[in-house]
Design a protein around this motif. Sequence first.
Motif, PDB file in Angstrom:
ATOM      1  N   ILE A 165       0.718  -0.774  -0.535  1.00 40.13           N
ATOM      2  CA  ILE A 165      -0.156  -0.426  -0.156  1.00 40.13           C
ATOM      3  C   ILE A 165       0.942   1.226   0.364  1.00 40.13           C
ATOM      4  CG2 ILE A 165      -2.149   1.489   1.315  1.00 40.13           C
ATOM      5  CD1 ILE A 165      -2.508  -1.430   0.231  1.00 40.13           C
ATOM      6  N   ASP A 166       0.570   2.037  -1.274  1.00 37.44           N
ATOM      7  CA  ASP A 166       1.681   3.447  -1.141  1.00 37.44           C
ATOM      8  C   ASP A 166       0.951   4.536  -0.666  1.00 37.44           C
ATOM      9  OD1 ASP A 166       2.378   5.487  -2.298  1.00 37.44           O
ATOM     10  OD2 ASP A 166       3.115   5.250  -4.381  1.00 37.44           O
ATOM     11  N   LEU A 167       1.010   4.964   0.364  1.00 35.30           N
ATOM     12  CA  LEU A 167       0.647   6.133   1.157  1.00 35.30           C
ATOM     13  C   LEU A 167       1.380   7.732   1.048  1.00 35.30           C
ATOM     14  CD1 LEU A 167       1.701   4.551   4.831  1.00 35.30           C
ATOM     15  CD2 LEU A 167      -0.858   4.144   3.597  1.00 35.30           C
ATOM     16  N   SER A 168       1.676   7.735   0.009  1.00 42.73           N
ATOM     17  CA  SER A 168       2.704   8.727  -0.756  1.00 42.73           C
ATOM     18  C   SER A 168       1.160  10.329  -0.904  1.00 42.73           C
ATOM     19  CB  SER A 168       3.747   8.387  -1.642  1.00 42.73           C
ATOM     20  OG  SER A 168       2.793   8.173  -3.137  1.00 42.73           O
ATOM     21  N   SER A 169       0.311   9.239  -1.083  1.00 35.89           N
ATOM     22  CA  SER A 169      -0.678  10.582  -1.778  1.00 35.89           C
ATOM     23  C   SER A 169      -0.876  11.116  -0.632  1.00 35.89           C
ATOM     24  CB  SER A 169      -1.650   9.661  -2.331  1.00 35.89           C
ATOM     25  OG  SER A 169      -2.779   8.674  -1.920  1.00 35.89           O
ATOM     26  N   GLY A 170      -0.883  10.699   0.854  1.00 34.50           N
ATOM     27  CA  GLY A 170      -1.422  11.187   2.252  1.00 34.50           C
ATOM     28  C   GLY A 170      -0.468  11.988   2.653  1.00 34.50           C
TER      29      GLY A 170
ATOM     30  N   PHE B  85       4.514   0.937   5.148  1.00 33.23           N
ATOM     31  CA  PHE B  85       5.620   1.643   5.859  1.00 33.23           C
ATOM     32  C   PHE B  85       4.575   3.004   6.955  1.00 33.23           C
ATOM     33  CE2 PHE B  85       8.595  -0.074   2.971  1.00 33.23           C
ATOM     34  CZ  PHE B  85       8.675  -0.914   4.135  1.00 33.23           C
ATOM     35  N   SER B  86       5.007   3.835   7.695  1.00 34.24           N
ATOM     36  CA  SER B  86       4.007   4.819   7.659  1.00 34.24           C
ATOM     37  C   SER B  86       5.852   5.639   8.435  1.00 34.24           C
ATOM     38  CB  SER B  86       3.994   4.884   8.934  1.00 34.24           C
ATOM     39  OG  SER B  86       3.292   6.454   9.654  1.00 34.24           O
ATOM     40  N   HIS B  87       6.636   6.722   7.971  1.00 29.14           N
ATOM     41  CA  HIS B  87       7.134   7.433   7.872  1.00 29.14           C
ATOM     42  C   HIS B  87       6.324   8.797   8.614  1.00 29.14           C
ATOM     43  CE1 HIS B  87      10.910  10.010   7.137  1.00 29.14           C
ATOM     44  NE2 HIS B  87      11.503   9.230   8.280  1.00 29.14           N
ATOM     45  N   SER B  88       7.224   9.675   9.747  1.00 28.84           N
ATOM     46  CA  SER B  88       6.696  10.616  10.026  1.00 28.84           C
ATOM     47  C   SER B  88       7.307  12.035  10.078  1.00 28.84           C
ATOM     48  CB  SER B  88       5.887  10.586  11.530  1.00 28.84           C
ATOM     49  OG  SER B  88       5.470  12.005  12.090  1.00 28.84           O
ATOM     50  N   SER B  89       6.606  12.880   9.476  1.00 29.20           N
ATOM     51  CA  SER B  89       7.556  14.029   9.668  1.00 29.20           C
ATOM     52  C   SER B  89       7.767  14.818  11.219  1.00 29.20           C
ATOM     53  CB  SER B  89       7.224  14.908   8.609  1.00 29.20           C
ATOM     54  OG  SER B  89       5.851  15.357   8.916  1.00 29.20           O
ATOM     55  N   ARG B  90       6.607  14.509  11.527  1.00 25.58           N
ATOM     56  CA  ARG B  90       5.953  15.507  13.363  1.00 25.58           C
ATOM     57  C   ARG B  90       6.653  13.601  14.478  1.00 25.58           C
ATOM     58  NH1 ARG B  90       0.375  17.709  13.730  1.00 25.58           N
ATOM     59  NH2 ARG B  90       1.712  18.678  15.209  1.00 25.58           N
ATOM     60  N   THR B  91       7.019  14.767  15.540  1.00 27.31           N
ATOM     61  CA  THR B  91       7.828  13.897  16.785  1.00 27.31           C
ATOM     62  C   THR B  91       5.993  13.716  17.715  1.00 27.31           C
ATOM     63  OG1 THR B  91       9.912  14.643  16.690  1.00 27.31           O
ATOM     64  CG2 THR B  91       9.334  13.641  18.893  1.00 27.31           C
ATOM     65  N   SER B  92       6.244  12.200  17.609  1.00 32.61           N
ATOM     66  CA  SER B  92       5.055  12.304  19.172  1.00 32.61           C
ATOM     67  C   SER B  92       5.753  11.089  20.115  1.00 32.61           C
ATOM     68  CB  SER B  92       3.752  11.951  17.986  1.00 32.61           C
ATOM     69  OG  SER B  92       4.301  10.044  17.296  1.00 32.61           O
ATOM     70  N   VAL B  93       4.732  10.594  20.901  1.00 34.29           N
ATOM     71  CA  VAL B  93       4.366   9.501  22.108  1.00 34.29           C
ATOM     72  C   VAL B  93       3.567   8.533  21.590  1.00 34.29           C
ATOM     73  CG1 VAL B  93       4.608   8.393  24.469  1.00 34.29           C
ATOM     74  CG2 VAL B  93       6.452  10.178  23.869  1.00 34.29           C
TER      75      VAL B  93
ATOM     76  N   THR C  10       8.715   2.766  10.132  1.00 33.15           N
ATOM     77  CA  THR C  10       7.258   1.899  10.930  1.00 33.15           C
ATOM     78  C   THR C  10       7.097   1.161   9.900  1.00 33.15           C
ATOM     79  OG1 THR C  10       6.914   3.561  12.765  1.00 33.15           O
ATOM     80  CG2 THR C  10       5.299   1.883  11.799  1.00 33.15           C
ATOM     81  N   TYR C  11       6.888  -0.329   9.858  1.00 35.53           N
ATOM     82  CA  TYR C  11       6.407  -1.235   9.081  1.00 35.53           C
ATOM     83  C   TYR C  11       4.953  -1.665   9.168  1.00 35.53           C
ATOM     84  CZ  TYR C  11       9.054  -4.770  11.466  1.00 35.53           C
ATOM     85  OH  TYR C  11       9.242  -5.503  12.358  1.00 35.53           O
ATOM     86  N   ALA C  12       4.497  -2.306   8.334  1.00 37.13           N
ATOM     87  CA  ALA C  12       2.929  -3.573   8.950  1.00 37.13           C
ATOM     88  C   ALA C  12       2.771  -3.988   8.456  1.00 37.13           C
ATOM     89  CB  ALA C  12       1.954  -2.536   9.534  1.00 37.13           C
ATOM     90  N   PHE C  13       2.606  -5.134   8.354  1.00 36.34           N
ATOM     91  CA  PHE C  13       1.623  -6.367   7.664  1.00 36.34           C
ATOM     92  C   PHE C  13       0.076  -6.335   8.087  1.00 36.34           C
ATOM     93  CE2 PHE C  13       5.703  -7.855   7.644  1.00 36.34           C
ATOM     94  CZ  PHE C  13       5.740  -8.530   6.096  1.00 36.34           C
TER      95      PHE C  13
END
Length: 366
Positions: free
Chosen positions: A21-26, A56-64, A106-109
């Motif tokens: 799943i390509d998330l680049s549009s979001g 995948f998920s790669h955040s540009s912001r910092t979070s907990v 982050t990665y997920a199946f």
Amino acid sequence: MLYYFWKRLTIFKEVVYIIYIDLSSGDQYLRNPSISESLSTYFITDPKFKDTVFHFSHSSRTSVVVGVNQDVYSEVNLDYIQAHQITLSRRAAGGGAVYIDPGNLTYAFVDNDNGTDYLNFKKYATPVIRVLKQLGVDAEMTGRNDLTVNGMKFSGMSSLKIGNRFSCGGTIMLDVNLNAASQSLTPPKTKLASKGIKSVHSRVTNIRQFFKPEFQDISIDQLKGLILKEVFQVKDLSKIPTYKMTEEDWQGVKRIADNSFKTKKWIMGKKMNDDYFHTNHYNGIGTIEMSFSVSGGLINHAKIFGDFNKANGNLSEIETQLTGTPYNPKSLLECFKNSHLNQNIGAVTPEELTDLMINKDYNTKK
């Protein structure tokens, strides 16, 4: 129909159909951590996704991000994250609190349960471990859901099950701000003691330092490419069957986030003011915390927290059973025997939870 995009693989020793799943549009949506935490729920519940998906998920912001059953007031340094404008969110999956910044991947199946795959963390971590070994990292799975190198953790995994579908994924710490992570997270001392350490900082590590010299400058995108090639068993990324998220998809994810994951009640929960807060770490299960009060020899309130991965357990069943139970070993043991512990928490015994509540050594509320 998505069927025409699926690829037939045997990477997991059985035939599966899998799509990336390509998330680049979001990008504009993914700036909000609650959107990222809603992705797996969307891929689990939307009927167009019937087989295995990977993203995948790669955040540009910092979070907990805390696990579904965790107490933010004991797990997170709320003053620190507020002062440093670190976003707090809660996922629907189990597991422990994680610090996420742009140095984390982050990665997920998302898969269907065949009776053995749910909570089988090793299966879904294997492609990542294989790639990291190629890069020079002596990565291994230790405990129930941690990936480590030289005894230090660089990835934690979590899982969520809805019906017969579930997600399973983890983080990869490449260039994370370890000092900020240590300041942001405040896990129970019993959890740290179970790892033989005194602080978050001494337990976790970034993996870049372990890469072979020729891979020292690898980027997040390059790492993603290597993992994709391993997951899909291809040499050319263009050969990977891919589904690109549409605006309709993102609106579907946003609805999930707006309905659950963005509310203050969901994220913060209720701060407990009970008489006792007992906590202990159990190998293969995780940390279990019991907040409870006693009046006239009876338990008049009980709330269960923890980082155990059985996110879909009915904890309220146990809490309801406890309320009104005499506070003594015999009564508590009988209560826990009738509370379906295996289905609701995991492989913890009635004897262990009775000891957790009775033994004052577990009390962290001094």
